[in-house]
Design a protein around this motif. Sequence first.
Motif, PDB file in Angstrom:
ATOM      1  N   ALA A   1       1.735  39.353  -0.464  1.00  0.00           N
ATOM      2  CA  ALA A   1       2.109  39.821  -1.800  1.00  0.00           C
ATOM      3  C   ALA A   1       1.384  40.934  -2.182  1.00  0.00           C
ATOM      4  CB  ALA A   1       1.470  38.457  -2.816  1.00  0.00           C
ATOM      5  N   ASN A   2       2.056  41.981  -2.950  1.00  0.00           N
ATOM      6  CA  ASN A   2       1.417  42.965  -3.301  1.00  0.00           C
ATOM      7  C   ASN A   2       1.488  43.332  -4.715  1.00  0.00           C
ATOM      8  OD1 ASN A   2       0.695  44.114  -0.487  1.00  0.00           O
ATOM      9  ND2 ASN A   2       3.150  44.257  -0.346  1.00  0.00           N
ATOM     10  N   ASN A   3       0.232  43.342  -5.532  1.00  0.00           N
ATOM     11  CA  ASN A   3       0.210  43.737  -7.047  1.00  0.00           C
ATOM     12  C   ASN A   3       1.293  42.821  -7.560  1.00  0.00           C
ATOM     13  OD1 ASN A   3      -2.027  45.591  -6.666  1.00  0.00           O
ATOM     14  ND2 ASN A   3      -0.527  47.067  -6.020  1.00  0.00           N
ATOM     15  N   LEU A   4       1.039  41.469  -7.217  1.00  0.00           N
ATOM     16  CA  LEU A   4       2.088  40.713  -7.926  1.00  0.00           C
ATOM     17  C   LEU A   4       1.732  40.176  -9.363  1.00  0.00           C
ATOM     18  CD1 LEU A   4       4.766  39.547  -6.425  1.00  0.00           C
ATOM     19  CD2 LEU A   4       3.336  37.501  -6.129  1.00  0.00           C
ATOM     20  N   SER A   5       2.617  40.612 -10.388  1.00  0.00           N
ATOM     21  CA  SER A   5       2.445  40.106 -11.571  1.00  0.00           C
ATOM     22  C   SER A   5       3.451  39.166 -12.129  1.00  0.00           C
ATOM     23  CB  SER A   5       1.933  41.365 -12.539  1.00  0.00           C
ATOM     24  OG  SER A   5       1.006  41.769 -11.942  1.00  0.00           O
ATOM     25  N   TYR A   6       3.381  38.365 -12.834  1.00  0.00           N
ATOM     26  CA  TYR A   6       4.362  37.452 -13.290  1.00  0.00           C
ATOM     27  C   TYR A   6       3.918  37.018 -14.654  1.00  0.00           C
ATOM     28  CZ  TYR A   6       8.218  34.180 -14.075  1.00  0.00           C
ATOM     29  OH  TYR A   6       9.271  33.535 -14.537  1.00  0.00           O
ATOM     30  N   THR A   7       4.904  36.966 -15.702  1.00  0.00           N
ATOM     31  CA  THR A   7       4.560  36.514 -17.008  1.00  0.00           C
ATOM     32  C   THR A   7       5.698  35.515 -17.380  1.00  0.00           C
ATOM     33  OG1 THR A   7       3.473  38.492 -17.640  1.00  0.00           O
ATOM     34  CG2 THR A   7       4.220  37.201 -19.473  1.00  0.00           C
ATOM     35  N   TYR A   8       5.210  34.232 -17.801  1.00  0.00           N
ATOM     36  CA  TYR A   8       6.434  33.198 -18.372  1.00  0.00           C
ATOM     37  C   TYR A   8       6.870  33.513 -19.353  1.00  0.00           C
ATOM     38  CZ  TYR A   8       5.302  30.020 -14.352  1.00  0.00           C
ATOM     39  OH  TYR A   8       5.254  29.689 -13.078  1.00  0.00           O
ATOM     40  N   PRO A   9       8.309  33.115 -19.749  1.00  0.00           N
ATOM     41  CA  PRO A   9       8.987  33.499 -20.811  1.00  0.00           C
ATOM     42  C   PRO A   9       8.150  33.226 -22.158  1.00  0.00           C
ATOM     43  CG  PRO A   9      10.532  32.221 -19.584  1.00  0.00           C
ATOM     44  CD  PRO A   9       9.001  32.159 -18.818  1.00  0.00           C
ATOM     45  N   ASP A  10       7.277  32.338 -22.187  1.00  0.00           N
ATOM     46  CA  ASP A  10       6.385  32.190 -23.466  1.00  0.00           C
ATOM     47  C   ASP A  10       5.527  33.094 -23.460  1.00  0.00           C
ATOM     48  OD1 ASP A  10       4.707  31.223 -21.550  1.00  0.00           O
ATOM     49  OD2 ASP A  10       4.130  29.356 -22.542  1.00  0.00           O
ATOM     50  N   GLY A  11       5.073  34.121 -22.479  1.00  0.00           N
ATOM     51  CA  GLY A  11       4.158  35.042 -22.563  1.00  0.00           C
ATOM     52  C   GLY A  11       2.829  34.680 -21.688  1.00  0.00           C
ATOM     53  N   THR A  12       2.885  33.826 -21.116  1.00  0.00           N
ATOM     54  CA  THR A  12       1.753  33.113 -20.371  1.00  0.00           C
ATOM     55  C   THR A  12       1.745  34.248 -19.097  1.00  0.00           C
ATOM     56  OG1 THR A  12       1.821  31.003 -20.838  1.00  0.00           O
ATOM     57  CG2 THR A  12       0.490  31.495 -18.929  1.00  0.00           C
ATOM     58  N   GLN A  13       0.859  34.875 -18.973  1.00  0.00           N
ATOM     59  CA  GLN A  13       0.721  35.707 -17.845  1.00  0.00           C
ATOM     60  C   GLN A  13      -0.116  35.020 -16.447  1.00  0.00           C
ATOM     61  OE1 GLN A  13      -1.473  39.415 -18.396  1.00  0.00           O
ATOM     62  NE2 GLN A  13      -0.565  40.442 -16.360  1.00  0.00           N
ATOM     63  N   ALA A  14       0.657  34.625 -15.720  1.00  0.00           N
ATOM     64  CA  ALA A  14       0.162  33.649 -14.694  1.00  0.00           C
ATOM     65  C   ALA A  14      -0.257  34.343 -13.565  1.00  0.00           C
ATOM     66  CB  ALA A  14       1.257  32.490 -14.244  1.00  0.00           C
ATOM     67  N   LEU A  15       0.247  35.320 -13.147  1.00  0.00           N
ATOM     68  CA  LEU A  15      -0.087  36.150 -11.739  1.00  0.00           C
ATOM     69  C   LEU A  15      -0.365  37.623 -12.401  1.00  0.00           C
ATOM     70  CD1 LEU A  15       2.403  35.157  -9.114  1.00  0.00           C
ATOM     71  CD2 LEU A  15       0.040  34.203  -9.568  1.00  0.00           C
ATOM     72  N   LYS A  16      -1.568  38.082 -12.003  1.00  0.00           N
ATOM     73  CA  LYS A  16      -1.973  39.536 -12.321  1.00  0.00           C
ATOM     74  C   LYS A  16      -2.493  40.503 -11.348  1.00  0.00           C
ATOM     75  CE  LYS A  16      -4.182  37.255 -16.333  1.00  0.00           C
ATOM     76  NZ  LYS A  16      -5.265  36.803 -16.917  1.00  0.00           N
ATOM     77  N   GLU A  17      -1.631  41.218 -11.102  1.00  0.00           N
ATOM     78  CA  GLU A  17      -1.579  41.898  -9.679  1.00  0.00           C
ATOM     79  C   GLU A  17      -2.139  41.600  -8.577  1.00  0.00           C
ATOM     80  OE1 GLU A  17      -3.053  45.900 -10.923  1.00  0.00           O
ATOM     81  OE2 GLU A  17      -1.146  46.294 -11.757  1.00  0.00           O
ATOM     82  N   LEU A  18      -1.813  40.339  -8.225  1.00  0.00           N
ATOM     83  CA  LEU A  18      -2.529  39.582  -7.127  1.00  0.00           C
ATOM     84  C   LEU A  18      -1.926  39.930  -5.881  1.00  0.00           C
ATOM     85  CD1 LEU A  18      -2.474  35.651  -6.714  1.00  0.00           C
ATOM     86  CD2 LEU A  18      -1.380  36.999  -5.117  1.00  0.00           C
ATOM     87  N   CYS A  19      -3.097  40.134  -5.002  1.00  0.00           N
ATOM     88  CA  CYS A  19      -2.601  40.551  -3.470  1.00  0.00           C
ATOM     89  C   CYS A  19      -3.081  39.535  -2.492  1.00  0.00           C
ATOM     90  CB  CYS A  19      -3.455  42.009  -3.271  1.00  0.00           C
ATOM     91  SG  CYS A  19      -3.066  43.365  -4.300  1.00  0.00           S
ATOM     92  N   LEU A  20      -2.240  39.237  -1.515  1.00  0.00           N
ATOM     93  CA  LEU A  20      -2.768  38.412  -0.338  1.00  0.00           C
ATOM     94  C   LEU A  20      -1.850  38.954   0.815  1.00  0.00           C
ATOM     95  CD1 LEU A  20      -2.458  34.732  -1.016  1.00  0.00           C
ATOM     96  CD2 LEU A  20      -0.509  36.238  -1.059  1.00  0.00           C
ATOM     97  N   LYS A  21      -2.347  38.567   2.045  1.00  0.00           N
ATOM     98  CA  LYS A  21      -1.640  38.564   3.236  1.00  0.00           C
ATOM     99  C   LYS A  21      -2.040  37.574   3.944  1.00  0.00           C
ATOM    100  CE  LYS A  21      -1.814  43.722   3.461  1.00  0.00           C
ATOM    101  NZ  LYS A  21      -2.101  44.933   4.226  1.00  0.00           N
ATOM    102  N   ILE A  22      -0.926  36.797   4.255  1.00  0.00           N
ATOM    103  CA  ILE A  22      -1.019  35.593   5.175  1.00  0.00           C
ATOM    104  C   ILE A  22      -1.063  35.743   6.575  1.00  0.00           C
ATOM    105  CG2 ILE A  22      -0.290  33.111   5.438  1.00  0.00           C
ATOM    106  CD1 ILE A  22      -0.751  33.366   2.585  1.00  0.00           C
ATOM    107  N   PRO A  23      -2.061  35.559   7.396  1.00  0.00           N
ATOM    108  CA  PRO A  23      -2.049  35.858   9.015  1.00  0.00           C
ATOM    109  C   PRO A  23      -0.968  34.824   9.386  1.00  0.00           C
ATOM    110  CG  PRO A  23      -4.386  35.198   8.113  1.00  0.00           C
ATOM    111  CD  PRO A  23      -3.258  34.986   6.883  1.00  0.00           C
TER     112      PRO A  23
END
Length: 278
Positions: free
Chosen positions: A8-30
Amino acid sequence: MADYILEANNLSYTYPDGTQALKELCLKIPRGQKTAILGSNGAGKSTLFLHLNGILKPKSGTVKFNGKDVAYGRKSLLELRKNVGIVFQDPDSQLFSASVYQEISFGPLNLGLAEKTVRGRVEQAMTATGINELKDKPTHMLSYGQKKRVTIADILAMEPQVLICDEPTAWLDPKHAKQTLQLFDEISQNGTTVILSTHDVDLAYSWADYVFIVSDGRVIGEGTPDKVFSDDNLIRIADLEKPWLVDVYDLLVKKGFLAVNTDLPRNKEDLYNLMLKK
Ligand SMILES: Nc1ncnc2c1ncn2[C@@H]1O[C@H](COP(=O)(O)OP(=O)(O)OP(=O)(O)O)[C@@H](O)[C@H]1O
Ligand SMILES: [Mg+2]
């Protein structure tokens, strides 16, 4: 092949009600590692998982599977979901067939496999999760823990490259929780990458090869369990606690019962052995 099976590279997601659940999240699963995503309630674990097999589309940022950006066309998503299987946190949102057998056979039948192959896969998955005796039972009549095991069997029967399980041990009694984790060990040994989410620090510490700490929609720490759980500050910021084994170990070292440079014990047996060696 990429070293990281999912990214996941700089993943951001906001639900329709405006809740920002992911904020530029980065991770690499080995690839091939038993991975735990650890975070307190509302940290963003389930939202992240829904992005890893394309159920949610990021508002910005990208998800990669096997080094390639996830595409959101119907065909690409079907292919992704064949390879990345998710066991949802709430089993009721996954179960929809009449009987347990029908439920587990639905996925493999949809892959177009021969009926004999499907039967073989379903029986294997039921045996692995210990639900053979529930075969003909309507799924809506099962207990919550039984439902959870059926949903795990559902995904096992798909034989995905990655098995993601959201809170696998929630609702399971201690015996079935232990069996489920042992099952994940076996699947992992057979080459599947297993990723689970939890807020149970003891579980993450003793089971995982690699841990990500998620807090407020971001990854704020990662590493091997001994590295992550030695970082008092990180654990505090994430609103988590230290695993009891690490707490006991720290105390035994402090009181001079154990040498400072011994390896951290990963389970009860390791701790007993350390104490007996002393
Ligand atoms: N469908 C939704 N609509 C609006 N907000 C949501 C929705 N689902 C989750 N959220 C919010 O997004 C944030 C992240 O939630 P998420 O379910 O991803 O957390 P989590 O780490 O899985 O928590 P838990 O440990 O309780 O399962 C929370 O603030 C939550 O209230
Ligand atoms: Mg969740």
